[in-house]
Enzyme design. Structure first.
Site, short mmCIF file in Angstrom:
data_model
loop_
_atom_site.label_atom_id
_atom_site.label_comp_id
_atom_site.label_asym_id
_atom_site.label_seq_id
_atom_site.Cartn_x
_atom_site.Cartn_y
_atom_site.Cartn_z
N LYS A 59 0.85 -1.20 0.00
CA LYS A 59 0.00 0.00 0.00
C LYS A 59 0.88 1.25 0.00
O LYS A 59 0.60 2.23 -0.69
CB LYS A 59 -0.94 -0.02 1.22
N GLN A 103 -4.56 -1.56 9.65
CA GLN A 103 -4.51 -2.89 9.03
C GLN A 103 -5.16 -3.93 9.94
O GLN A 103 -4.79 -4.06 11.11
CB GLN A 103 -3.06 -3.26 8.70
N ASP A 128 -10.70 2.92 4.19
CA ASP A 128 -11.13 1.53 3.98
C ASP A 128 -12.65 1.39 3.86
O ASP A 128 -13.15 0.33 3.50
CB ASP A 128 -10.66 0.67 5.17
#
Ligand code: NAD
Length: 290
Positions: A59, A103, A128
């Site tokens: 990422k 994460q 997200d």
């Protein structure tokens, strides 16, 4: 799209994700040239999970490629909920940060409350799309950051140019991060949607009815090739190792290729799209709120 050895056409997530990143790069440089700030993504990694380290590294590399600033925070597994929430509060207040990603999964052996952590992220910086407000907006069909993997699935489905309205979609898996949001996105396209899960009685019969199959289970090759209706679209989210250690999806690929009209390979299908959509959410947040 390229043609595989059998009848199905491949939906090439690798190629599409390169295109998405190129487009974002142009958007970001136009934004900066117009005198606006550089978009920024903060990544938060808790603990030592090797897969999570690889995901976050990829990422951050993608940030570099498109010119998004990357602010990385690594915390020891035992850091604890309170300190993690303190960090999120700081990132919420940091003007350089337009997207925040924690994460998942958080280390199981410590007592993290994932829902509380996700809800602590400013909904406007929710790269997200997992914040409950944004998931509620998705349910109501209002604009909000959409979870990255489901958003990538829809971009791949759009490559087929099919008129989805009235078609039957079967989603296998009901997680909050893939199965449920993808089902809502398909419903928003006027599809008739069936959601299957671990308690579904006859998965084969359900899948056989599908014009579009989305498999997000995490069981290697669970969906048999001969369950796929001729002409169907197959979007395989699963990333698994089979008994020989080979990377495979949730769908038995070669069998499915005999029946499907379009199919995503694993690797190189849905996987690469997720990062592109994460950066798109970050850049969109910068454009909307800064
Ligand atoms: P999860 O474990 O949270 O959910 C799995 C779902 O599958 C559950 O809803 C469960 O009910 C269902 N399920 C389990 N066994 C089943 C069975 N035998 N029949 C029918 N349904 C069954 O998983 P997740 O986070 O949604 O991820 C699913 C898969 O997608 C995993 O392989 C994961 O690695 C992969 N994934 C890929 C990406 C990507 O970027 N490509 C992103 C997220 C997840």
């Amino acid at each position: 799209m390229t043609t595989s050895s059998s009848s199905a056409q491949l939906l090439d997530g690798k190629a599409l994700s390169i295109q998405v990143l190129d487009e974002l790069k142009a958007t970001v440089s136009a934004r900066i040239e117009s005198g606006k700030s550089q978009p920024g993504l903060a990544t938060v990694l808790v603990g030592e999970d090797p897969a999570s380290h690889i995901y976050v590294r990829n990422k951050r590399r993608a940030c570099e490629k498109v010119g998004v600033a990357s602010f990385h925070h690594e915390l020891a597994a035992e850091t604890g909920q309170e300190q993690l929430l303190d960090l999120i509060t700081k990132l919420n207040a940091d003007d350089r940060v337009h997207g925040i990603l924690v994460q998942l999964p958080l280390p199981k052996e410590f007592d993290y409350d994932e829902n509380e952590v996700l809800a602590a992220i400013d909904a406007k910086k929710d790269a997200d799309g997992f914040h409950p407000l944004n998931q509620g907006a998705l349910l109501q069909g209002r604009p909000a950051p959409v979870p990255c993997t489901p958003k990538g699935v829809m971009r791949l489905l759009d490559l087929t140019n099919l008129d989805l309205s009235g078609m039957h979609a079967v989603v296998v898996g009901r997680s909050n991060i893939v199965g449920k949001p993808v089902a809502l996105l398909l419903l928003a396209r006027n599809m008739t949607v069936t959601i299957c899960h671990s308690r579904t009685k006859d998965l084969a019969t359900e899948v056989r009815r599908a014009d579009v199959v989305v498999a997000a289970v995490g069981v290697a090759e669970l969906v048999q090739g001969d369950w796929i209706k001729p002409g169907a679209v197959v979007l395989d989210v699963g990333i698994n190792r089979n008994q020989e250690g080979k990377l495979v999806g949730d769908v038995e690929f070669f069998g499915a290729c005999q029946n499907a009209a379009w199919i995503t390979p694993v690797p190189g299908g849905v996987g690469p799209m997720t990062i592109g959509m994460l950066l798109q959410n970050t850049v969109e947040a910068a454009n909307l709120y800064d």
